[in-house]
Design an enzyme around this catalytic site. Sequence first.
Site, short mmCIF file in Angstrom:
data_model
loop_
_atom_site.label_atom_id
_atom_site.label_comp_id
_atom_site.label_asym_id
_atom_site.label_seq_id
_atom_site.Cartn_x
_atom_site.Cartn_y
_atom_site.Cartn_z
N PHE A 185 12.21 16.60 21.42
CA PHE A 185 11.36 15.42 21.61
C PHE A 185 10.27 15.39 20.53
CE2 PHE A 185 7.53 13.50 23.61
CZ PHE A 185 7.98 12.19 23.59
N GLN A 186 10.16 14.27 19.87
CA GLN A 186 9.17 14.06 18.80
C GLN A 186 9.29 15.08 17.68
OE1 GLN A 186 5.29 13.34 20.64
NE2 GLN A 186 5.85 11.17 20.69
N MET A 241 -1.04 -12.37 -4.97
CA MET A 241 -0.48 -11.70 -6.14
C MET A 241 1.02 -12.00 -6.27
SD MET A 241 -1.18 -9.99 -8.72
CE MET A 241 -2.63 -8.95 -8.78
N LYS A 261 3.84 23.96 17.91
CA LYS A 261 2.93 24.07 19.05
C LYS A 261 2.76 25.52 19.53
CE LYS A 261 1.66 21.92 23.38
NZ LYS A 261 1.96 20.89 24.38
C1 LIG Z 1 -1.92 -4.88 -8.39
C2 LIG Z 1 -2.26 -3.77 -9.33
C3 LIG Z 1 -2.59 -4.04 -10.64
C4 LIG Z 1 -2.98 -3.03 -11.52
N1 LIG Z 1 -3.39 -3.37 -12.77
C5 LIG Z 1 -3.99 -2.43 -13.54
C6 LIG Z 1 -4.63 -2.76 -14.76
O1 LIG Z 1 -4.65 -3.90 -15.19
N2 LIG Z 1 -5.25 -1.79 -15.45
C7 LIG Z 1 -5.28 -0.48 -15.00
O2 LIG Z 1 -5.92 0.35 -15.63
N3 LIG Z 1 -4.64 -0.14 -13.88
C8 LIG Z 1 -4.01 -1.08 -13.12
N4 LIG Z 1 -3.43 -0.70 -11.94
C9 LIG Z 1 -3.43 0.71 -11.54
C10 LIG Z 1 -2.27 1.49 -12.14
O3 LIG Z 1 -1.12 1.24 -11.38
C11 LIG Z 1 -2.56 3.02 -12.15
O4 LIG Z 1 -2.84 3.46 -10.84
C12 LIG Z 1 -3.76 3.39 -12.99
O5 LIG Z 1 -3.76 2.70 -14.20
C13 LIG Z 1 -3.75 4.87 -13.28
O6 LIG Z 1 -5.01 5.27 -13.66
P1 LIG Z 1 -5.28 6.53 -14.57
O7 LIG Z 1 -4.45 6.49 -15.80
O8 LIG Z 1 -6.73 6.60 -14.72
O9 LIG Z 1 -4.67 7.75 -13.77
P2 LIG Z 1 -4.95 8.43 -12.37
O10 LIG Z 1 -3.84 8.07 -11.45
O11 LIG Z 1 -6.33 8.26 -11.90
O12 LIG Z 1 -4.66 9.92 -12.81
C14 LIG Z 1 -5.65 10.80 -13.20
C15 LIG Z 1 -5.21 11.66 -14.37
O13 LIG Z 1 -6.28 12.56 -14.62
C16 LIG Z 1 -5.81 13.88 -14.56
N5 LIG Z 1 -6.86 14.74 -14.02
C17 LIG Z 1 -7.20 14.95 -12.72
N6 LIG Z 1 -8.21 15.83 -12.64
C18 LIG Z 1 -8.51 16.19 -13.90
C19 LIG Z 1 -9.45 17.09 -14.47
N7 LIG Z 1 -10.31 17.81 -13.72
N8 LIG Z 1 -9.48 17.22 -15.82
C20 LIG Z 1 -8.60 16.53 -16.61
N9 LIG Z 1 -7.70 15.68 -16.12
C21 LIG Z 1 -7.65 15.51 -14.78
C22 LIG Z 1 -4.57 13.85 -13.72
O14 LIG Z 1 -3.73 14.94 -14.04
C23 LIG Z 1 -3.98 12.49 -14.08
O15 LIG Z 1 -3.17 12.58 -15.23
C24 LIG Z 1 -2.98 -1.71 -11.07
C25 LIG Z 1 -2.60 -1.40 -9.77
C26 LIG Z 1 -2.26 -2.42 -8.88
C27 LIG Z 1 -1.91 -2.07 -7.48
C1 LIG Z 2 2.34 -2.21 1.88
C2 LIG Z 2 2.62 -3.19 0.80
N1 LIG Z 2 3.58 -4.13 0.95
C3 LIG Z 2 3.81 -5.02 -0.03
C4 LIG Z 2 3.11 -4.99 -1.20
C5 LIG Z 2 3.41 -6.01 -2.32
N2 LIG Z 2 2.21 -6.86 -2.54
C6 LIG Z 2 1.35 -6.63 -3.54
S1 LIG Z 2 0.06 -7.66 -3.56
C7 LIG Z 2 0.65 -8.51 -2.23
C8 LIG Z 2 -0.08 -9.69 -1.65
C9 LIG Z 2 -1.38 -9.33 -1.02
O1 LIG Z 2 -1.86 -10.45 -0.33
P1 LIG Z 2 -3.38 -10.54 0.10
O2 LIG Z 2 -3.80 -9.32 0.79
O3 LIG Z 2 -3.59 -11.82 0.84
O4 LIG Z 2 -4.15 -10.55 -1.27
P2 LIG Z 2 -4.23 -11.66 -2.42
O5 LIG Z 2 -3.26 -11.26 -3.48
O6 LIG Z 2 -3.90 -12.99 -1.81
O7 LIG Z 2 -5.63 -11.57 -2.89
C10 LIG Z 2 1.86 -7.95 -1.80
C11 LIG Z 2 2.67 -8.46 -0.67
C12 LIG Z 2 2.14 -3.97 -1.33
N3 LIG Z 2 1.43 -3.82 -2.44
N4 LIG Z 2 1.89 -3.12 -0.31
#
Ligand SMILES: Cc1cc2nc3c(=O)[nH]c(=O)nc-3n(C[C@H](O)[C@H](O)[C@H](O)COP(=O)(O)OP(=O)(O)OC[C@H]3O[C@@H](n4cnc5c(N)ncnc54)[C@H](O)[C@@H]3O)c2cc1C
Ligand SMILES: Cc1ncc(C[n+]2csc(CCOP(=O)(O)OP(=O)(O)O)c2C)c(N)n1
Lengths: 163, 569
Positions: free
Chosen positions: B112-113, B478, B162
């Site tokens: 269970f679980q 988005m 557990k």
């Molecule tokens: C809708 C959406 C849009 C996005 N658009 C953009 C965008 O336009 N621009 C953008 O920048 N991102 C964007 N992102 C985010 C993107 O997907 C990545 O998450 C992000 O760019 C990663 O950031 P980072 O390179 O700083 O790495 P992180 O994920 O922050 O990784 C950190 C790095 O630092 C290293 N590190 C950790 N600790 C240490 C330490 N003590 N010393 C040295 N190194 C260390 C790790 O090993 C790793 O390589 C978007 C995300 C979403 C959801």
């Molecule tokens: C858990 C999860 N499901 C689906 C997505 C894909 N997704 C990225 S942005 C977005 C729309 C988000 O809508 P809302 O929260 O209303 O934000 P808005 O873009 O309208 O500002 C979706 C469905 C996701 N990022 N995370």
Amino acid sequence: MRHIISILLENEAGALSRVAGLFSARGYNIESLTVAPTEDPSLSRMTIVTSGSEEVLEQITKQLNKLIDVIKVVDLSEAAHIERELMLIKVRAAGKDREEMKRMAEIFRGRIIDVTESTYVVELTGPGAKLDAFIQALDGSLILETVRTGVSGIGRGDRILKV
Amino acid sequence: MMMTGAEIVIRCLQEEKVEYVFGYPGGSVLHIYDELFKQDKVKHILVRHEQAAVHAADGLARSSHKVGVAMVTSGPGATNAVTGIATAYMDSIPLVIITGQVPTAYIGQDAFQECDTVGITRPCVKHNFLVKDVRDLAVTMKKAFHIASTGRPGPVVVDIPKDITAAKCEFDYPKTIQMRSYNTVVKGHLGQIRKAVQLLLDAKRPMIYTGGGVILSNAADPLTRLVRRLGFPVCNTLMGLGAYPAGDRQFLGMPGMHGTVEANMAMQNSDVLLAIGARFDDRVIGNPEHFSDVPRKIIHIDIDPSSISKRVKVDVPIVGSVPDVLEEMLRLLDADKAKPDATALADWWATIGGWRGKNCMRYEAKSDVIMPQYVIEKLHEITGGEAIITSDVGQHQMWAAQYYKFEKPRRWLNSGGLGTMGVGLPYAIGAAFANPDRPVACVTGEGSIQMCIQELSTAKQFRLPIKIISLNNRYLGMVRQWQEMFYGSRYSESYMDSLPDFVKLAEAYGHVGIRVDRPEDVEPALRKAFIEHKNELVFIDFRTDPKANVFPMVAAGKGLSEMILAEDL
Ligand SMILES: Cc1cc2nc3c(=O)[nH]c(=O)nc-3n(C[C@H](O)[C@H](O)[C@H](O)COP(=O)(O)OP(=O)(O)OC[C@H]3O[C@@H](n4cnc5c(N)ncnc54)[C@H](O)[C@@H]3O)c2cc1C
Ligand SMILES: Cc1ncc(C[n+]2csc(CCOP(=O)(O)OP(=O)(O)O)c2C)c(N)n1
Ligand SMILES: [Mg+2]
């Protein structure tokens, strides 16, 4: 390019699945994987045969090193090394084939380790290519079963992988 | 002293000075919950869904540099926690997650679980453990905290059957721990650092690109000193915002898909790029071939060797921790009294000035409909830039990143790597516990907020005065934006029908709800929330322009210099 990676890791439950999971999650190839405890029962030694570009190999080594259970990683194929694999192959050995099978096993320095009226089991050790060659040399219709251990590798001379 | 496994778990948490555990009880963790009840050092925060327990612990960690701790029961408790764990893993957040497991003798019998928690979480944790002997429990807990918080941080799961929590043994908590298979490099290689400094000094078009690693290692201060010392332009990734003050002249904003023209053009056209704790994500560099088209030298500082040369070939890799390496760079610069090439730098800044002149963040304010960007600008104004801002995922996330000018680290919490809708409210809960004296606002969308809306109840129970800034555009904005731009405006399933009345919903949970439809009411509503209702949770439902899009934009597969600007459409 084909590479032989040797890994020293903690002999912990789950360590093998961490390595296997890493390869499947990141899309790396595994040609063969062998693992067993070492003279120190707290350690396991694993040999993985893989292939990929230089960049992929660099990532494989780095990602393996990142696993918490992994202690050391070397790419054996970077320098002088020895690789060996064991194969057990069951072949049909009746009538005119019986003598021919025995002769082939001798040529390849295999040993016949099980004998019945119509079959032999041949044990063969060597680099993977030699085992391949043996299979190639046999008439395919006579092969009943093959089991291979996968490659084990070790560095030559002072190349030692130890904690 | 002999103790039960359950007592040991609690004692370990006390030894680690854990103040808050976010969790949800169930059969396999009942012994542990009983021990929790008998003490008051470790406070348990009861959430309403296990996903939120992990997100809240994650929000606490992001906003405080502490290890976040969550506790859930076996089976569904553990599977509910998986999204939270994967979210923390992608952004390298230090967490310890304690999961209950069925008794050892039942494991593998479809009890269970029962679920294979260690198997399910293996690909999304830094490490995990299944404790099979109560004598291993204390050491395992120590290892869990050690692994989670050192090197590249990450979540660690400790799965405890557990019967182990009922079994007894001597308690002895190790002060330190050595693991032969786990060592992290902190100091960078001096020769490499020297090489890097020389490259920087010789650069004609230098650019500094920093990421989450600077925040994670608390290195905003040495980063700021280095950037000022060199006089180079700098940008922060989405995960790195706040590492360098956004109001500073040398700051070019965020690079990437929704980054500024100046940051992207400077990244693309640089001749020497210094990457610090950033991982060349596809949302940052766009198409890797296009990015590598321009010959440039790349220096990369990262504590994780596997982040280096993963997506882009690096010329000078430096494996080490950001603060240590930057201090060493500063020391070398001071010792040599060396200066960068002033003439080249002046030319470079003039070119950058041209890109800046495009004023790419400009948007058209309207008198009849609320522009989402305007809400964020007003939020910044009214909080004096001093609030902790959490966000969900979508357009609102990008607007918050672009328009709330982050001056300090650990003030911006969002899910970058996994992009998990639903994190905003639980992050705010975690941040509110870790920062009781600082205002916390959650910028969200009407889609995302509904993914963890049940946590309004947790916020009520613990009287957390979070301000929910909902940019309600009636769309999964988005998604709608991509459909408008790349799918011929076929809005397949991106319209949010039958939305609840968020004001009444907030009130039903015992909070204050405000609805705002008109631009002139934005500021008064924010004032009301932050001043009049300072000590209450306020949910502001801003009805924003449903057609607003996020710009600039680098479309998927395109290069950094191929941005689409608002005025292009
Ligand atoms: C809708 C959406 C849009 C996005 N658009 C953009 C965008 O336009 N621009 C953008 O920048 N991102 C964007 N992102 C985010 C993107 O997907 C990545 O998450 C992000 O760019 C990663 O950031 P980072 O390179 O700083 O790495 P992180 O994920 O922050 O990784 C950190 C790095 O630092 C290293 N590190 C950790 N600790 C240490 C330490 N003590 N010393 C040295 N190194 C260390 C790790 O090993 C790793 O390589 C978007 C995300 C979403 C959801
Ligand atoms: C858990 C999860 N499901 C689906 C997505 C894909 N997704 C990225 S942005 C977005 C729309 C988000 O809508 P809302 O929260 O209303 O934000 P808005 O873009 O309208 O500002 C979706 C469905 C996701 N990022 N995370
Ligand atoms: Mg929306």
